[in-house]
Enzyme design. Structure first.
Site, mmCIF file in Angstrom:
data_model
loop_
_atom_site.group_PDB
_atom_site.id
_atom_site.type_symbol
_atom_site.label_atom_id
_atom_site.label_comp_id
_atom_site.label_asym_id
_atom_site.label_seq_id
_atom_site.Cartn_x
_atom_site.Cartn_y
_atom_site.Cartn_z
ATOM 1 N N THR A 200 14.772 42.718 50.812
ATOM 2 C CA THR A 200 15.970 42.497 52.004
ATOM 3 C C THR A 200 16.070 43.956 52.352
ATOM 4 O O THR A 200 15.942 44.983 51.671
ATOM 5 C CB THR A 200 17.481 42.217 51.292
ATOM 6 N N ARG A 228 14.724 27.281 53.026
ATOM 7 C CA ARG A 228 15.521 28.125 51.990
ATOM 8 C C ARG A 228 16.208 29.249 52.843
ATOM 9 O O ARG A 228 15.644 30.123 53.464
ATOM 10 C CB ARG A 228 14.545 28.594 50.734
ATOM 11 N N GLY A 230 18.886 32.413 51.660
ATOM 12 C CA GLY A 230 19.331 33.336 50.369
ATOM 13 C C GLY A 230 20.660 33.953 51.067
ATOM 14 O O GLY A 230 21.141 33.247 51.780
ATOM 15 N N ASP A 231 21.097 34.985 50.236
ATOM 16 C CA ASP A 231 22.537 35.597 50.530
ATOM 17 C C ASP A 231 22.342 36.439 51.874
ATOM 18 O O ASP A 231 23.421 36.791 52.413
ATOM 19 C CB ASP A 231 22.666 36.340 49.401
ATOM 20 N N GLY A 252 18.626 41.330 46.341
ATOM 21 C CA GLY A 252 18.442 40.680 45.025
ATOM 22 C C GLY A 252 18.139 39.433 44.767
ATOM 23 O O GLY A 252 17.770 38.522 45.880
ATOM 24 N N THR A 253 18.488 38.782 43.662
ATOM 25 C CA THR A 253 18.657 37.425 43.465
ATOM 26 C C THR A 253 19.556 36.616 44.381
ATOM 27 O O THR A 253 20.665 36.474 43.881
ATOM 28 C CB THR A 253 18.631 36.973 42.059
ATOM 29 N N GLY A 254 19.120 36.160 45.458
ATOM 30 C CA GLY A 254 20.021 35.442 46.614
ATOM 31 C C GLY A 254 21.019 34.401 45.962
ATOM 32 O O GLY A 254 22.052 34.531 46.268
#
Length: 333
Positions: A200, A228, A230-231, A252-254
């Site tokens: 990101t 999909r 993510g955040d 990061g890990t969304g």
């Protein structure tokens, strides 16, 4: 500039002095032999983009304009996973997401799952400015962009050979899904493993009027399923700004950042718990995200001009520039 040049990962106190911070993703140090030349390319790109945002602030420009331009430039740089150089989905396509928030008004704009908008952050900004809605997705987002004069491109505009090679490795790997730079990238000369990085990009800023703004953009995860999200385009998860507290952009890990509402959680810890920026960002990144198995980091600037750039991974492309000072970029801890 050396990768060991210190960048404020805790907090700096510089009340009301305009400042901009940016990130280009976080992840693990590459397992292959690192290229010093490639490392310098990343640092130079970060410094150049910081300088552009810094100049806007120095000329009396708004935090909103500074973060918009910084993220637009990050989207234009193929080193980063946003815009040109976006990663591929499992289906061999690109799906881009972006969001932006004005801390002065709490207005926001976001788009997701687009593949013909050259600069997603500009369309998110246009939504913030003219639409009663906050988020558009897919075909509706692209229709909005066309109707408002946004530059449209062919779907393969975002493709690069490096990203296609990442997709090929991901499909061949056991895990299958890679968060842009977290699987060994054989032969990669990136400072952060190109197959094990959360790709990101984002920017946060405080202007001379005391206004905050945040912006985030991404190409998503290599080999993700089409559709999909993510955040990054989710206000409160990957992006948040409020003049009363803080501006935040995450990487990061969304899924974990969404479940923990990470960006807003930093603001809440300042507002309700009375924590300092350093305390709040460390609690979110080093404790709350880790407890849920989340990896990555964030950048934040509060209403006093304190800056924090914490990450729980091995590295994060990042930098900060106060008006009147030389931009400072780094990759590792």
């Amino acid at each position: 500039m050396s990768s060991t040049t210190p960048v404020p990962d805790a907090s700096i106190s510089d009340k009301k002095r305009p400042v901009i911070a940016i990130h280009g993703g976080a992840g693990a140090i590459t397992r292959a032999a690192m290229s010093a030349e490639k490392e310098q390319r990343y640092l130079q790109a970060l410094e150049s983009i910081l300088t552009s945002g810094q100049q806007i602030l120095a000329a009396g420009g708004s935090a909103l304009d500074a973060v918009t331009e910084a993220v637009r430039l990050l989207e234009e740089c193929p080193l980063f996973n946003a815009g040109t150089g976006a990663v591929f989905t499992h289906q061999g396509t690109h799906e881009l997401d972006a969001s932006i928030m004005d801390g002065r008004t709490l207005d926001a704009g976001a788009i997701s799952c687009v593949n013909h908008i050259r600069n997603p952050i500009l369309t998110a900004r246009k939504i913030l400015e003219v639409s009663p809605h906050v988020m558009f997705t897919g075909e509706g987002a692209e229709r909005f962009a066309r109707n408002h004069g946004q530059e449209m491109v062919a779907a393969d505009f975002f493709s690069t050979q490096d990203r296609y090679d990442q997709l090929t490795r991901a499909i061949a790997s056991e895990s299958g899904v890679v968060l842009d730079h977290d699987g060994a990238a054989a032969g990669s000369d990136d400072p952060l493993d190109a197959d094990r990085k959360f790709g990101t990009v984002g920017a946060v800023a405080l202007d001379a009027e005391g206004n905050l703004a945040a912006a985030t953009s991404t190409g998503g995860m290599t080999n993700k399923q089409a559709g999909r999200v993510g955040d990054s385009p989710i206000i409160g998860a990957g992006c948040y700004a409020n003049n009363q507290t803080v501006a935040v952009s995450c990487t990061g890990t969304g899924e974990v950042f969404m479940r923990s509402v990470a960006a807003y959680d930093v603001a809440a810890l300042l507002d309700y718990a009375g924590l300092t920026l350093q305390q709040a960002t460390d609690k979110v990144v080093m404790e709350k995200l880790v407890a849920l198995g989340g990896s990555g980091g964030l950048i934040a600037v509060d209403s006093l001009g304190n800056v924090a750039l914490p990450f729980n991974s091995e590295g994060m492309y990042r930098g900060v520039a106060y008006v009147g000072e030389r931009p400072n970029a780094a990759i590792y801890k």
